[in-house]
Design a protein around this motif. Structure first.
Motif, short mmCIF file in Angstrom:
data_model
loop_
_atom_site.label_atom_id
_atom_site.label_comp_id
_atom_site.label_asym_id
_atom_site.label_seq_id
_atom_site.Cartn_x
_atom_site.Cartn_y
_atom_site.Cartn_z
N CYS A 72 50.01 38.41 32.39
CA CYS A 72 50.81 37.32 31.70
C CYS A 72 50.67 37.29 30.42
CB CYS A 72 49.84 36.00 32.33
SG CYS A 72 50.29 35.58 34.09
N ARG A 97 45.72 30.03 38.50
CA ARG A 97 47.16 30.24 38.14
C ARG A 97 47.32 30.91 36.61
NH1 ARG A 97 50.77 25.67 38.54
NH2 ARG A 97 49.07 24.22 38.12
N GLN A 99 48.23 31.85 33.28
CA GLN A 99 49.46 31.20 32.67
C GLN A 99 50.58 31.28 33.65
OE1 GLN A 99 50.89 32.57 29.08
NE2 GLN A 99 48.82 32.54 27.89
N MET A 101 52.97 29.47 36.33
CA MET A 101 53.34 28.00 36.80
C MET A 101 53.12 27.74 38.33
SD MET A 101 56.66 25.89 35.78
CE MET A 101 56.23 25.98 33.95
N CYS A 103 52.68 29.67 42.56
CA CYS A 103 52.14 30.78 43.40
C CYS A 103 53.07 30.79 44.77
CB CYS A 103 50.38 30.73 43.45
SG CYS A 103 49.76 31.84 44.48
N SER A 236 47.80 26.18 29.78
CA SER A 236 48.24 24.96 30.54
C SER A 236 49.70 24.68 30.40
CB SER A 236 47.36 23.76 29.70
OG SER A 236 47.28 22.64 30.68
N ARG A 239 51.62 26.68 32.93
CA ARG A 239 51.31 26.36 34.12
C ARG A 239 52.23 25.01 34.44
NH1 ARG A 239 45.68 27.20 33.18
NH2 ARG A 239 45.25 25.14 32.96
N ASP A 241 51.14 21.99 33.58
CA ASP A 241 50.43 20.82 33.69
C ASP A 241 50.61 19.84 32.81
OD1 ASP A 241 48.84 22.67 35.22
OD2 ASP A 241 47.36 22.85 33.59
#
Length: 249
Positions: A72, A97, A99, A101, A103, A236, A239, A241
């Motif tokens: 990543c 996870r 980096q 976003m 899985c 974050s 991902r 978030d």
């Protein structure tokens, strides 16, 4: 056109993934997309070093070459701006996870693949559509947030630095920097990295002790002691978030 790169070691799983992705792209967009399949990490990195970039990267964490976290980071260093989905067969690692976003668990099923692709590509589409209006001399400029690298404050004027090299200068501020950039910070992709700087995490390549390296090769100063927070916010963001944006300095 949707561009997706997959990096999977096993030929059978790679072939299955390509077929699923091509079917998905046709259903979502009604037209062709581009699915590029790579059998190894070096092959993918070689393509990126030549300037290739994709909307989405699907990476098998068991493929030899780099660990999931290192992969990543390396993608970002090479200018990869696409979202990342990890592929794993380890239930215990499905929630880790870094980096990435999303899985996907092996073996792949069309239902799970399509649901995850919908979620991630909807996020990408939203990132591309958002804009900010800036009052400048002579009127108002509307800037796509996807093209904005960072904002800084000089002599009570905000300077919006864009990917194409242009700079939009605001009218003289009559409020604080924090208040002026709040619309950007509340978006989630912007991070206030100093008393008078806010950077777009989407265009960040690496976090160093005293600065942030951007996609265009430029650097933005980082408040001392904030490198850990910058790395956390960067991961974050990728991902997806939801989060608040703390102030710096």
């Amino acid at each position: 056109m949707i561009k997706i790169a997959i990096c999977i070691d096993g030929p059978a799983l790679r072939k299955q993934a390509v077929e699923m992705l091509n079917t998905y792209i046709h259903r979502r967009s009604g037209g062709p997309g581009l699915t590029a399949a790579f059998e190894s990490v070096p092959k993918l990195l070689e393509a990126m070093e030549k300037g290739e970039d994709f909307d989405l990267y699907i990476l098998d964490e068991l493929i030899p070459g780099l660990t999931g976290v290192d992969m990543c980071v390396r993608l970002r260093e090479l200018g990869g701006r696409g979202a990342i989905i990890r592929l794993t067969s380890d239930v215990d690692r499905a929630s880790f996870r870094d980096q990435a976003m999303g899985c996907l668990m092996k073996p792949l099923t069309a239902e799970e693949v399509y649901r995850e692709l919908d979620r991630v590509l909807d996020w990408i589409a939203g990132r591309q559509e958002d804009k900010v209006s800036v009052s400048v001399r002579g009127g108002v400029r509307v800037l796509p947030l996807s093209e904005l690298l960072y904002v800084d404050l000089q002599n009570r004027v905000l300077h919006y630095h864009n990917l194409d090299g242009s700079i939009a200068a605001s009218l003289t501020l009559r409020t604080s920097f924090q208040k002026a950039v709040e619309p950007l910070l509340s978006d989630g992709r912007f991070f206030r990295c100093g008393t008078s700087f806010a950077v777009n995490l989407h265009h960040l390549r690496s976090v160093e002790q005293d600065s942030l390296l951007l996609d265009n090769g430029g650097r933005v100063p980082l408040t001392p002691g904030m490198s850990g927070e910058a790395k956390r916010r960067w991961a974050s963001y990728w991902r997806g978030d939801p989060m608040a944006s703390p102030s710096a300095g």
